[in-house]
Design a protein around this motif. Structure first.
Motif, PDB file in Angstrom:
ATOM      1  N   TYR A   1       1.411 -11.700  -3.738  1.00 56.62           N
ATOM      2  CA  TYR A   1       0.673 -10.973  -4.774  1.00 56.62           C
ATOM      3  C   TYR A   1       0.065  -9.701  -4.210  1.00 56.62           C
ATOM      4  N   CYS A   2      -0.602  -9.826  -3.054  1.00 58.34           N
ATOM      5  CA  CYS A   2      -1.214  -8.641  -2.449  1.00 58.34           C
ATOM      6  C   CYS A   2      -0.151  -7.637  -2.017  1.00 58.34           C
ATOM      7  N   ALA A   3       0.983  -8.113  -1.517  1.00 56.92           N
ATOM      8  CA  ALA A   3       2.053  -7.197  -1.139  1.00 56.92           C
ATOM      9  C   ALA A   3       2.503  -6.368  -2.338  1.00 56.92           C
ATOM     10  N   ALA A   4       2.637  -7.018  -3.490  1.00 54.14           N
ATOM     11  CA  ALA A   4       3.036  -6.296  -4.702  1.00 54.14           C
ATOM     12  C   ALA A   4       1.975  -5.283  -5.110  1.00 54.14           C
ATOM     13  N   LYS A   5       0.707  -5.676  -5.050  1.00 52.44           N
ATOM     14  CA  LYS A   5      -0.370  -4.768  -5.441  1.00 52.44           C
ATOM     15  C   LYS A   5      -0.553  -3.643  -4.418  1.00 52.44           C
ATOM     16  N   PHE A   6      -0.391  -3.948  -3.121  1.00 52.03           N
ATOM     17  CA  PHE A   6      -0.383  -2.887  -2.109  1.00 52.03           C
ATOM     18  C   PHE A   6       0.723  -1.882  -2.430  1.00 52.03           C
ATOM     19  N   ALA A   7       1.895  -2.389  -2.789  1.00 52.11           N
ATOM     20  CA  ALA A   7       3.024  -1.509  -3.089  1.00 52.11           C
ATOM     21  C   ALA A   7       2.717  -0.615  -4.283  1.00 52.11           C
ATOM     22  N   VAL A   8       2.113  -1.190  -5.317  1.00 52.00           N
ATOM     23  CA  VAL A   8       1.746  -0.390  -6.487  1.00 52.00           C
ATOM     24  C   VAL A   8       0.754   0.700  -6.091  1.00 52.00           C
TER      25      VAL A   8
ATOM     26  N   GLY B   1       0.215   2.069  -3.145  1.00 55.05           N
ATOM     27  CA  GLY B   1       0.861   3.084  -2.320  1.00 55.05           C
ATOM     28  C   GLY B   1       1.778   3.977  -3.117  1.00 55.05           C
ATOM     29  N   TYR B   2       2.502   3.383  -4.044  1.00 52.22           N
ATOM     30  CA  TYR B   2       3.420   4.165  -4.868  1.00 52.22           C
ATOM     31  C   TYR B   2       2.644   5.155  -5.735  1.00 52.22           C
ATOM     32  N   MET B   3       1.599   4.666  -6.398  1.00 54.03           N
ATOM     33  CA  MET B   3       0.852   5.530  -7.304  1.00 54.03           C
ATOM     34  C   MET B   3       0.047   6.585  -6.552  1.00 54.03           C
ATOM     35  N   GLU B   4      -0.473   6.230  -5.382  1.00 55.28           N
ATOM     36  CA  GLU B   4      -1.182   7.217  -4.579  1.00 55.28           C
ATOM     37  C   GLU B   4      -0.234   8.328  -4.144  1.00 55.28           C
ATOM     38  N   SER B   5       1.003   7.968  -3.841  1.00 54.80           N
ATOM     39  CA  SER B   5       2.005   8.955  -3.452  1.00 54.80           C
ATOM     40  C   SER B   5       2.484   9.774  -4.646  1.00 54.80           C
ATOM     41  N   LEU B   6       2.599   9.116  -5.794  1.00 52.41           N
ATOM     42  CA  LEU B   6       3.078   9.795  -6.995  1.00 52.41           C
ATOM     43  C   LEU B   6       2.046  10.751  -7.578  1.00 52.41           C
ATOM     44  N   ALA B   7       0.753  10.449  -7.412  1.00 49.87           N
ATOM     45  CA  ALA B   7      -0.300  11.183  -8.117  1.00 49.87           C
ATOM     46  C   ALA B   7      -0.219  12.695  -7.950  1.00 49.87           C
TER      47      ALA B   7
END
Length: 279
Positions: A151-158, A160-166
């Motif tokens: 669960y945390c791996a999935a939320k970490f991924a989200v 990281g993805y959104m921080e990079s996308l922003a």
């Protein structure tokens, strides 16, 4: 056609339901989606009690065809899409040696790839409206937690993805934010769908640690959990503020907890904290 339109996933209960009603009360034309529309009774009742109207539609975040149909339908019927709130998710309890990689993949499919599928389908329309992409993550997207590895791996991924996308999205006029709840008194925990006593009995060498973790977690939910409406206030902040922050915690506890990680350069503070959770 002038009313702003927001689409929210995972609105059958909890934060998603509260955010849908709150957005409608704030004047947004609210498209409340859920995987199984037969579970929409609580959503309809909450809307009726609040005196607001919701556009309730089916959307399964793991099914690209369902996502496309929902978003295409919104554009066809409302003419625009100004915001998306990725709220749908699924809890998970387990540890690496006692679960399959397929179990982990399924957690990622719902909590990470589901967010990506919805966001990708929505982005052209959010670019057109100068809109907002908001994702409900978790304090578990900042601090890794025992027996929540997948669960945390999935939320970490989200995160990281959104921080990079922003910053990329900002260049085309789209504001990206993540909202990090801590413990929230919702059906989310019960929807994990496991027999906790059976999990402990089957945990082998991890049984004592799992029991200690469960004792601590149940105590936290009983004593300090926010209501869904309280957590949804932060989601509405991301939706309505003139210049919302990228990262928004839903409570003082969540701010303190995530702050432990964000100021912990060598990792010792986080591991010192979470090691105590397992006895």
């Amino acid at each position: 056609m002038s009313s702003k339109v927001v689409l929210i996933t995972g609105t059958s209960s909890g934060i998603g339901l509260a955010a849908a009603v709150g957005a409608a009360k704030a004047g947004w034309r609210t498209v409340a989606t859920l995987r199984d529309t037969s579970r929409a009774d609580a959503l309809r009742k909450a809307a009726a009690d609040a005196g607001v109207e919701l556009d309730i539609r089916q959307l399964d975040v793991t099914d690209p065809a369902s996502i496309a149909a929902a978003i295409d339908g919104v554009i066809s019927d409302h003419g625009r899409l100004d915001a998306v709130i990725n709220n749908a998710g699924a809890g998970h309890l387990g540890t690496l040696e006692n679960e399959t990689v397929a179990d982990v993949r399924q957690v990622m499919e719902v909590n990470f790839f589901g967010v990506l599928h919805v966001s990708k389908a929505a982005l052209p329309h959010l670019r057109a409206s100068g809109g907002r992409l908001i994702t409900v993550t978790s304090v578990g997207g900042v601090v890794g937690q025992p027996f929540n590895e997948a669960y945390c791996a999935a939320k970490f991924a989200v995160e990281g993805y959104m921080e990079s996308l922003a910053p990329v999205a900002a260049k085309v006029g789209v504001t990206v934010s993540v909202v990090e709840p801590g413990a929230v008194a919702t059906e989310f925990v019960s929807n994990i769908g496991v027999d906790l006593e059976a999990e402990v009995a089957a945990a082998g060498p991890y049984a004592d640690a799992l029991q200690a973790y469960l004792d601590r977690t149940v105590s936290q939910f009983l004593s300090g959990a926010q209501t869904p409406a309280e957590a949804a206030e932060s989601v509405l902040e991301a939706l309505t503020a003139d210049r919302p922050a990228f990262r928004i915690q839903t409570s003082d506890w969540a701010r303190g907890f995530t702050g432990t990680k964000l100021s912990d350069l060598d990792g010792s503070a986080v591991l010192g904290l979470t090691s105590g959770w397992v006895g």
